[in-house]
Design an enzyme around this catalytic site. Structure first.
Site, short mmCIF file in Angstrom:
data_model
loop_
_atom_site.label_atom_id
_atom_site.label_comp_id
_atom_site.label_asym_id
_atom_site.label_seq_id
_atom_site.Cartn_x
_atom_site.Cartn_y
_atom_site.Cartn_z
N GLU A 33 -14.59 0.62 0.42
CA GLU A 33 -14.25 1.56 -0.64
C GLU A 33 -12.90 1.20 -1.20
OE1 GLU A 33 -14.34 6.39 -1.49
OE2 GLU A 33 -14.55 5.62 0.55
N ASP A 79 -6.15 -10.83 -10.40
CA ASP A 79 -5.95 -9.98 -9.22
C ASP A 79 -6.33 -10.75 -7.95
OD1 ASP A 79 -5.11 -7.69 -7.91
OD2 ASP A 79 -7.06 -6.69 -8.05
N GLY A 88 -10.14 1.47 -5.02
CA GLY A 88 -9.62 2.41 -5.99
C GLY A 88 -10.62 2.76 -7.07
N GLY A 121 -14.20 2.07 -6.91
CA GLY A 121 -15.53 2.43 -6.51
C GLY A 121 -15.83 2.13 -5.05
#
Length: 323
Positions: free
Chosen positions: A53, A169, A55, A57
Site C-alpha cells: 500500500e 521517481d 500514497g 493506492g
C-alpha cells in the site's frame, strides 16, 4: 482525525501513521477499506490478497478468472478516485509503463474504472523482493551484485528515454528483484597460498532480475501528455533523497535526471548510505543543489570501493546535467 490501520492476521488496530507492521506478529498493516476488498471480484479479476500500500493506492494480488493467471491489481485510494487530477495521474502511470515494452519494466496489461469510483490498473505478477527490503535487511550489496542491478535499471531507463519518458521517481521501493537462473560464466578472484591471488571460473548461480515499477511521477517529453503536464512549471515531484538538483529546483528535466537518481542508488547499494540525509526534506533538497557529494570511497569503513566505481558514481552525481 487519525486514520486506522489493521493487522490482517491478529486484527489488532493501530492509529500511528508512521507504523508499518504489527508489533505482535510483524505483519504489514493496512487500512480497513483496503482489507475489505479481499475476496471481491473486479471485472474479470478476483482480489486474493494485498501486496502493498502506498500514497496513491493499494496493490493486490489477483487472479484473472478466465485464464486462471496470477496478476497484480493496483487500485487508487477512494479519497483520490473522486478527484479528476488523481485519476488522470493514475492513467498517466498506466500509459507510461505500457508504452515502453522492455523486459526490465513491469508490464501493464489492463486499466479500467469499476462502479463506486474504483479506478484500477493490472500488471504482471512478480515474485521476489524490493530493493528497499534488501537494503533494510543487508544494509549494502556486494559490488558484483550491485553492478548487475544498476546495469539492468540503466537499460530499462534507456528504453523509457528512447520513448520520450523520464521516470522521475527512481528509488529502492521502485526496483523489484526477481530470481533468475544464471547462464553466464563468472570469473572470481580467490585468495591462494602465501597470500597470492588466483582467478577461478564458475557457472553463475541465480541472479537478481530487475523490474522497474511505478511510473506514477513519469513525465512524457513528447506528445500530448507532455503538453498537458508542461503547464505545471515549478512543481516538485519525486522523493527528496533521490532527486536531481534540477528536479529539486523545479526546473525542466530530461533523462539525465534519472541518471542522477540511479547514481544515488548505486551509491547507497555500495556504501549503505544515501549521499544526503536529514529529518527535514528541504535540507536534503538544498544539499542536492548546493552541497558537494561525499565520495563513496571511505564513506563506509567496512566497504572497499575501488577508484573506477567511485568515479563512475560521482560522474552520475554531477550537479550540472551537462557533466
Amino acid at each position: 482525525m487519525s486514520e486506522t490501520f489493521v493487522c490482517p492476521e491478529c486484527k489488532r488496530e493501530y492509529s500511528d501513521p508512521e507504523l508499518r507492521t504489527c508489533v505482535i506478529d510483524g505483519s504489514p498493516i493496512f487500512r480497513p477499506e483496503s482489507l475489505r476488498r479481499i475476496g471481491n471480484r473486479l471485472d474479470k479479476y478476483e482480489l486474493t490478497g494485498i501486496l502493498g500500500e502506498g500514497g496513491m493506492g493499494v496493490v493486490y494480488k489477483g487472479r484473472h478468472v478466465l485464464l486462471d493467471k496470477p496478476v497484480a491489481v493496483k487500485i487508487l485510494h477512494e479519497r483520490y478516485a473522486k478527484r479528476h487530477g488523481a485519476v488522470k495521474k493514475f492513467l498517466h502511470e498506466a500509459k507510461a509503463a505500457s508504452r515502453t515494452r522492455h523486459p526490465n519494466i513491469v508490464d501493464v496489461t489492463d486499466f479500467g474504472q469499476a462502479p463506486g469510483n474504483m479506478v484500477y490498473l493490472v500488471m504482471e505478477y512478480l515474485e521476489g523482493i524490493s530493493l528497499d527490503d534488501v537494503l533494510a535487511r543487508d544494509r549494502w550489496i556486494p559490488l558484483f551484485n550491485t553492478v548487475n542491478i544498476v546495469r539492468q535499471a540503466a537499460n530499462a531507463l534507456a528504453a523509457a528515454h528512447d520513448e520520450g519518458i523520464v521516470h522521475l521517481d527512481l528509488k529502492p521501493e521502485n526496483i523489484f528483484l526477481t530470481s533468475r537462473e544464471g547462464r553466464r560464466r563468472v570469473v572470481r578472484r580467490r585468495e591462494g597460498g602465501e597470500g597470492k591471488k588466483r582467478f577461478v571460473v564458475e557457472k553463475e548461480g541465480n541472479y537478481d532480475f530487475v523490474k522497474l515499477v511505478d511510473f506514477g511521477v513519469a513525465k512524457f517529453l513528447t506528445g500530448e501528455m507532455h503538453k498537458a503536464r508542461s503547464t505545471e512549471g515549478g512543481l516538485v515531484l519525486g522523493t527528496p533523497h533521490y532527486m536531481s538538483p534540477e528536479q529539486a529546483r523545479g526546473l525542466p528535466v530530461d533523462g539525465r535526471s534519472d541518471i542522477y537518481s540511479l547514481g544515488i542508488l548505486f551509491y547507497e547499494m555500495i556504501t549503505g548510505y544515501v549521499p544526503f540525509d536529514s529529518p527535514n526534506a528541504a535540507d536534503i533538497l538544498n544539499d542536492h543543489v548546493f552541497s558537494k557529494v561525499p565520495p563513496p570511497q571511505g564513506r563506509n569503513p567496512a566497504v572497499l570501493v575501488d577508484t573506477g566505481t567511485n568515479d563512475s558514481i560521482l560522474t552520475c552525481l554531477a550537479k550540472d546535467p551537462d557533466a
